[in-house]
Design a protein around this motif. Sequence first.
Motif, PDB file in Angstrom:
ATOM      1  N   THR A 267     -12.037 -20.004  99.474  1.00 30.91           N
ATOM      2  CA  THR A 267     -10.603 -19.726  99.487  1.00 30.91           C
ATOM      3  C   THR A 267     -10.124 -18.971 100.718  1.00 30.91           C
ATOM      4  OG1 THR A 267     -11.009 -17.695  98.242  1.00 30.91           O
ATOM      5  CG2 THR A 267     -10.478 -19.683  96.963  1.00 30.91           C
TER       6      THR A 267
ATOM      7  N   SER B 158      -9.682 -14.133  96.223  1.00 28.44           N
ATOM      8  CA  SER B 158      -8.486 -14.728  96.812  1.00 28.44           C
ATOM      9  C   SER B 158      -8.386 -14.505  98.312  1.00 28.44           C
ATOM     10  CB  SER B 158      -7.224 -14.157  96.139  1.00 28.44           C
ATOM     11  OG  SER B 158      -7.206 -14.455  94.765  1.00 28.44           O
TER      12      SER B 158
ATOM     13  N   ARG C 123      -2.303 -17.356  94.565  1.00 29.49           N
ATOM     14  CA  ARG C 123      -3.045 -17.244  95.821  1.00 29.49           C
ATOM     15  C   ARG C 123      -2.709 -15.914  96.484  1.00 29.49           C
ATOM     16  NH1 ARG C 123      -1.660 -21.356  99.598  1.00 29.49           N
ATOM     17  NH2 ARG C 123      -3.691 -21.033 100.564  1.00 29.49           N
TER      18      ARG C 123
END
Length: 511
Positions: free
Chosen positions: A350, A392, A442
């Motif tokens: 990510t 994240s 996110r």
Amino acid sequence: MIKCCIGFWFIIKCCYCLNCEEFFLTKPRIPALLKISSDKNTVNHLKKDIKQLNLKLSQLQALLEEKEALICRLRSSAGNAPSTLGTSVGQAISITSSSGMDEENFILSVSDKEIDVPATPGLGERELNPERAVGEPAKNVSRPRNESSSISDIDNESGKSDVSHMNCDNSYKDDGCQMQGEEEFPEVKVDFQETFLGHTSAISRCRFSASGNNIASASVDGTVRIWTYDSSTSASRNATIYCGAEIMSLDWECKSDRLLLIGTADGGIKAWNVDAKRVVCDLNTSEAFPSVLDLKCSPVEPIFVSAAASRRHGSNYIESLGFASLTVWNMKTWRAMSALPLGEDPPAITSLSFNHNGKILAAAATDGMIHIFDMAAGLQITGWPAHDTAISSILFGPDETSIFSLGSDGKIFEWSLQNQGHILWSRNDARFCDPGTSKHCRHEMALDANGRKLLVTSGSVRAPIYQVRGYTNGLKTLPHSAAITTVDWHPTLPIFLTGSADNSVRVTSIL
């Protein structure tokens, strides 16, 4: 004598005629000039009115938040009346010490009188034009002072991480008193603030350029805008880029403000040249990995790394991500050079972060792992389990002896690189990092130039700014009108960006 008089009279007459002609040619222009001047005055009056209205709106919004916080505290006090009435501060300290609450959280949760929350400062906002952003130059902007720092290490003799016991802030409980920390954070003291209103949908990413003069902001409708907040900087690079798919990642070339990389949800990677105002390269990941979750340019070499992911069915953003793919690209030939090894069926990556010389790359995964790669060898050299949930965002610390990680559950850790798996500092950001308030969940974070202030996205209208390794209380930003979805810091100055689900991007300079 007579001839001389006649000649003199003729010269005077000609001069008089010429002056008359000039007068009659100039006369029709006077009303037009007066009208232009009048229009300019009207525009200036309207701008002043807009500033005053924005100021009043911010003050009213801050007042409303204070009233809501007061109501929340009163309700919490009413619900806990039997246990809180008659409790002295000394008793509270005793209870806190026995439960393991640290000093900072005690101040935030026990005593409402310890923190004086200032009202919104008197400050005007400008609505920047999408194609020509107009703003005041950053005059007399002071660099942030170095706060006295103290490393509060967690004892971990084995040097291995224990994810179930890694959280330093174990004082956050589900009672109303301790979960309302947002209202108790002091508001930042602002030097100036500019608001950019060029987007028509929620902001997904915003980034300062390498010099900090230009800003790239992207929205979920597939639009990227390049603009400047400083009127002393040329606006010739301002542009609007239509990508046709949701923008998931942005990154500027590290050595200049010339190239911007854009990653989309349909596997596209575009390179935009801000001088030529055109896409100089349009790449695509493999069909198996269409979601370009992050892009990072090397600070030294002309290469960048893309983190792409496959898709699967899931109830939220994290669950919809499948397997990972890490690709190294050459920025001269615009071709893929190699793929970094992640093992068989690796969870999605990510977030990426290079160290200062580009030799080390850190990557964060949805299974809570941090991976460290040697870019020269193209191999993973170490890694450790950092979170119980997906990570994240990941960042190298300012001295590059540590790495910051933000979990999707809101837990923030600073990890030692010298003593792998050892936590130097942590915070529980769960009250701001609410997955239910963000469509894509996110969340990300950004460090200021000194590495002492950590700005984090928020499911609320305000974002927290934590003091890293310090005992001073955190701060909170001025409010947007919706959740704050993306953040970034200026590379050298105490100026930060906040992008929101209300379609706006703000540039804020703090004192």
